[in-house]
Enzyme design. Sequence first.
Site, PDB file in Angstrom:
ATOM      1  N   VAL A  59     110.257 -15.310 -36.816  1.00 36.84           N
ATOM      2  CA  VAL A  59     110.392 -14.191 -37.379  1.00 36.84           C
ATOM      3  C   VAL A  59     110.584 -13.146 -36.564  1.00 36.84           C
ATOM      4  O   VAL A  59     109.547 -12.746 -35.945  1.00 36.84           O
ATOM      5  CB  VAL A  59     109.784 -14.246 -38.696  1.00 36.84           C
ATOM      6  CG1 VAL A  59     110.319 -12.779 -39.409  1.00 36.84           C
ATOM      7  CG2 VAL A  59     109.876 -15.106 -39.705  1.00 36.84           C
ATOM      8  N   ASN A  89      97.704 -11.613 -31.872  1.00 39.35           N
ATOM      9  CA  ASN A  89      97.830 -12.179 -30.519  1.00 39.35           C
ATOM     10  C   ASN A  89      98.889 -11.092 -29.804  1.00 39.35           C
ATOM     11  O   ASN A  89      98.526 -11.060 -28.507  1.00 39.35           O
ATOM     12  CB  ASN A  89      98.082 -13.513 -30.253  1.00 39.35           C
ATOM     13  CG  ASN A  89      98.564 -13.586 -28.472  1.00 39.35           C
ATOM     14  OD1 ASN A  89      97.586 -14.229 -27.891  1.00 39.35           O
ATOM     15  ND2 ASN A  89      99.529 -13.952 -28.346  1.00 39.35           N
ATOM     16  N   SER A 141      89.719  -8.065 -25.253  1.00 39.95           N
ATOM     17  CA  SER A 141      89.932  -8.727 -24.063  1.00 39.95           C
ATOM     18  C   SER A 141      88.583  -7.978 -23.135  1.00 39.95           C
ATOM     19  O   SER A 141      88.010  -7.081 -23.706  1.00 39.95           O
ATOM     20  CB  SER A 141      91.258  -7.505 -23.296  1.00 39.95           C
ATOM     21  OG  SER A 141      91.099  -7.681 -21.873  1.00 39.95           O
ATOM     22  N   TYR A 154      95.058   0.484 -22.806  1.00 44.24           N
ATOM     23  CA  TYR A 154      94.799  -0.910 -23.137  1.00 44.24           C
ATOM     24  C   TYR A 154      93.315  -1.103 -23.365  1.00 44.24           C
ATOM     25  O   TYR A 154      92.998  -1.684 -24.576  1.00 44.24           O
ATOM     26  CB  TYR A 154      95.184  -1.714 -21.734  1.00 44.24           C
ATOM     27  CG  TYR A 154      95.123  -3.332 -21.940  1.00 44.24           C
ATOM     28  CD1 TYR A 154      96.042  -4.079 -22.904  1.00 44.24           C
ATOM     29  CD2 TYR A 154      94.010  -4.022 -21.544  1.00 44.24           C
ATOM     30  CE1 TYR A 154      96.158  -5.185 -23.093  1.00 44.24           C
ATOM     31  CE2 TYR A 154      93.998  -5.402 -21.842  1.00 44.24           C
ATOM     32  CZ  TYR A 154      94.980  -6.089 -22.472  1.00 44.24           C
ATOM     33  OH  TYR A 154      94.664  -7.465 -22.514  1.00 44.24           O
ATOM     34  N   ALA A 155      92.317  -0.629 -22.755  1.00 44.65           N
ATOM     35  CA  ALA A 155      90.780  -0.824 -22.883  1.00 44.65           C
ATOM     36  C   ALA A 155      90.411  -0.135 -24.110  1.00 44.65           C
ATOM     37  O   ALA A 155      89.684  -0.566 -24.989  1.00 44.65           O
ATOM     38  CB  ALA A 155      90.036  -0.152 -21.760  1.00 44.65           C
ATOM     39  N   ALA A 156      91.085   0.945 -24.336  1.00 46.42           N
ATOM     40  CA  ALA A 156      90.716   1.771 -25.790  1.00 46.42           C
ATOM     41  C   ALA A 156      91.380   0.900 -26.915  1.00 46.42           C
ATOM     42  O   ALA A 156      90.406   0.923 -27.916  1.00 46.42           O
ATOM     43  CB  ALA A 156      91.481   3.123 -25.740  1.00 46.42           C
ATOM     44  N   SER A 157      92.690   0.400 -26.725  1.00 46.87           N
ATOM     45  CA  SER A 157      92.962  -0.466 -28.103  1.00 46.87           C
ATOM     46  C   SER A 157      92.201  -1.726 -27.975  1.00 46.87           C
ATOM     47  O   SER A 157      92.064  -2.215 -29.275  1.00 46.87           O
ATOM     48  CB  SER A 157      94.311  -0.672 -27.766  1.00 46.87           C
ATOM     49  OG  SER A 157      94.593  -1.784 -26.585  1.00 46.87           O
ATOM     50  N   LYS A 158      91.689  -2.427 -26.932  1.00 50.36           N
ATOM     51  CA  LYS A 158      91.101  -3.597 -27.130  1.00 50.36           C
ATOM     52  C   LYS A 158      89.404  -3.499 -27.468  1.00 50.36           C
ATOM     53  O   LYS A 158      88.850  -4.288 -28.177  1.00 50.36           O
ATOM     54  CB  LYS A 158      91.091  -4.411 -25.864  1.00 50.36           C
ATOM     55  CG  LYS A 158      92.531  -4.964 -25.305  1.00 50.36           C
ATOM     56  CD  LYS A 158      93.100  -5.786 -26.540  1.00 50.36           C
ATOM     57  CE  LYS A 158      94.370  -6.385 -26.291  1.00 50.36           C
ATOM     58  NZ  LYS A 158      94.922  -7.061 -27.247  1.00 50.36           N
TER      59      LYS A 158
END
Length: 246
Positions: A59, A89, A141, A154-158
């Site tokens: 989808v 993921n 991560s 990226y680090a903030a989101s993870k």
Amino acid sequence: MRLQDKVAIITGGVSGIGLAAVKKFVEEGATVVVADFNEAAGKELEVAYAKHERPILYVQTDTSNRESVDLLVQRTVETYGKIDILVNNAGITKDAMLHKMTEQQFDDVININLKGVFNCTQSVISHMSAQGYGKIINTSSVSGVYGNIGQTNYAASKAALIGMTKTWAKELGRKGINVNAVAPGFTLTPMVQKMPEEILAKMESVVSLQRLGQPEDIANAYLFLASNESDYINGHVLHVDGGIMM
């Protein structure tokens, strides 16, 4: 067949870690719905499994868009009647040093890596709650644990995913839903394989096992957390990083 008769949604499932997870889950008896924005790769994967004992449903999904996510969940329930497992993921990187990072780079990563996980999880929990069972796996991560140069967004989101995982584990555990996270280390995805050899060697040097991870290493962690073997694990962050030393 640790996932026999389970229905799993895997976002970002057409390449890298996501694709390894799709293959692993199918091998272990799951019916898999692949949600990914890459329509060409998604259709190709669907065709490849068309004659398999357990075909894959693809989808096209933009996880940052709630309407797109709700259509994914609706189609999954209409086709298979339930959702047992959600693997959040899907993720992107748009790296830059802090003084060079644009607002668009920051927003794009947050929208996919963080808001996308919120959208997918919020959309499935009513179905999982109704059946009194569910496994939700969020992909964090090592960058979210230790930080990493050039990866403010990226680090903030993870890092935020870890907080959401622990919060949701407390909210949803009483409804029979386990929520856990996996924190991969440096993994040889197609994107990483394109890096210069000297960079790859430097990455290996900070791993105590002295090798980079394979997508299958992370997929095995997903499998464990999706299976009944992890029924008493909730709110945990599983580091799959080869013993990284940062």
